[in-house]
Enzyme design. Structure first.
Site, mmCIF file in Angstrom:
data_model
loop_
_atom_site.group_PDB
_atom_site.id
_atom_site.type_symbol
_atom_site.label_atom_id
_atom_site.label_comp_id
_atom_site.label_asym_id
_atom_site.label_seq_id
_atom_site.Cartn_x
_atom_site.Cartn_y
_atom_site.Cartn_z
ATOM 1 N N GLY A 197 -149.525 -23.732 -60.612
ATOM 2 C CA GLY A 197 -148.102 -23.796 -61.309
ATOM 3 C C GLY A 197 -148.140 -23.595 -62.879
ATOM 4 O O GLY A 197 -147.371 -23.959 -63.605
ATOM 5 N N GLU A 198 -149.209 -23.013 -63.361
ATOM 6 C CA GLU A 198 -149.256 -22.880 -64.841
ATOM 7 C C GLU A 198 -148.081 -22.127 -65.641
ATOM 8 O O GLU A 198 -147.461 -22.305 -66.438
ATOM 9 C CB GLU A 198 -150.615 -22.492 -65.220
ATOM 10 C CG GLU A 198 -150.678 -22.634 -66.995
ATOM 11 C CD GLU A 198 -152.174 -22.234 -67.344
ATOM 12 O OE1 GLU A 198 -152.087 -21.933 -68.465
ATOM 13 O OE2 GLU A 198 -153.139 -22.390 -66.639
ATOM 14 N N ARG A 245 -151.577 -17.146 -53.262
ATOM 15 C CA ARG A 245 -150.354 -16.597 -53.548
ATOM 16 C C ARG A 245 -150.411 -15.121 -53.932
ATOM 17 O O ARG A 245 -149.124 -14.588 -53.978
ATOM 18 C CB ARG A 245 -149.854 -17.465 -54.980
ATOM 19 C CG ARG A 245 -149.559 -18.887 -54.607
ATOM 20 C CD ARG A 245 -149.511 -19.579 -56.142
ATOM 21 N NE ARG A 245 -148.193 -18.830 -56.830
ATOM 22 C CZ ARG A 245 -147.033 -19.231 -56.588
ATOM 23 N NH1 ARG A 245 -146.612 -20.264 -55.505
ATOM 24 N NH2 ARG A 245 -146.130 -18.804 -57.140
#
Length: 285
Positions: A85-86, A123
């Protein structure tokens, strides 16, 4: 720093989801964490962040809030490191947020690296070279076979192999692939060439003339893949061997040989399933 407080995910979502009651099981729960207490994972596979895409995400977050929590681990009292989630953390800062919803997981350094790599790969928002480097790192660090790695990331072994082969490309071509100057199909055609100088020449020609993948494949398997100055002798003597190999692998096999004695055997395949079949046959030999 006070312990992370439970809060809403975003504007209007608090009425639908009571975060105090949300649990992900075991050592994971959703909390609201100060962005100033979060640091990036140094082993993050993604190295480049598109500023325009970040700005678009920041605008969405400013309007709707962070809908999908990031995943963190606590590295010290009140301090956290990103597992995944950066982009959301960066965009949230751009949007002016001071906190972000997060899953807090308890994991060690080894598990953190594997989770970060696998999560990013799954992802499918990394470029091809980042994926290839992530695959190679998992193989190097965890001694995965290509088959085991494929199972872990939900890909066929042939797909893993195709990505790893990209790391054989000259640096100039790898950078071009990362920058989107060519796509995966072009890169796979180029990596089939033995001579690096020829690879780069065809890469430059592709940029100059806008070759399609099919055109580049033709050039790579024809004159573009033929070393300068080489002469090919009559290879009809090898025809029985070609037929035998073609029958064995259920695929077209070609043999080429120069008058200096060097040459190659080319085994063609049409898709990943046929490549898997060829690999299975080779494993049994």
């Amino acid at each position: 720093m006070a312990a992370p407080k439970k809060n809403a995910l975003g504007r209007g979502l608090g009425a639908l989801i009571q975060l105090d009651d949300v649990q992900t099981g075991g050592s994971s729960q959703i909390s609201e964490v100060a962005l100033s207490d979060i640091e990036a994972n140094p082993n993050q596979p993604r190295k480049n962040f598109d500023e325009e895409a970040l700005s678009e995400l920041a605008a969405s977050i400013k309007e709707l809030g962070v809908v999908q929590p990031v995943t963190l681990r606590e590295i010290a009292k009140g301090k956290y490191q990103i597992i995944s989630g950066e982009r959301r953390c960066r965009a949230s800062k751009m949007a002016g947020l001071t906190t972000i919803p997060a899953y807090i997981k308890t994991v060690d350094d080894e598990a953190l690296m594997e989770m970060a790599l696998v999560e990013n790969i799954q992802r499918e928002d990394l470029n091809a070279i980042e994926i290839a480097l992530s695959y190679q790192r998992l193989i190097d660090d965890y001694k995965f076979t290509q088959e085991k790695l494929g199972e872990r990331v939900g890909k066929k072994r042939a797909t893993v192999t195709n990505y790893l082969r990209l790391l054989k490309l000259p640096a100039e071509i790898q950078l071009g692939l990362k920058a989107g100057k060519i796509d995966m199909g072009h890169a796979r055609a180029l990596v089939s060439i033995d001579d690096p100088a020829t690879m780069i020449k065809l890469y430059e020609d592709t940029l100059k003339h806008g070759y399609s993948v099919r055109k580049l494949e033709e050039l790579a398997s024809g004159n573009g893949n033929k070393p300068k100055g080489s002469k090919k002798e009559d290879i009809s003597v090898y025809e029985p061997l070609c037929k035998k190999l073609s029958s064995l692998f259920n695929s077209n096999v070609k043999i080429s040989r120069s008058d200096q004695g060097s040459g190659k055997i080319t085994l063609n395949f049409k898709n990943d399933d046929q490549l898997e079949s060829i690999m299975s046959i080779l494993d049994r030999l």
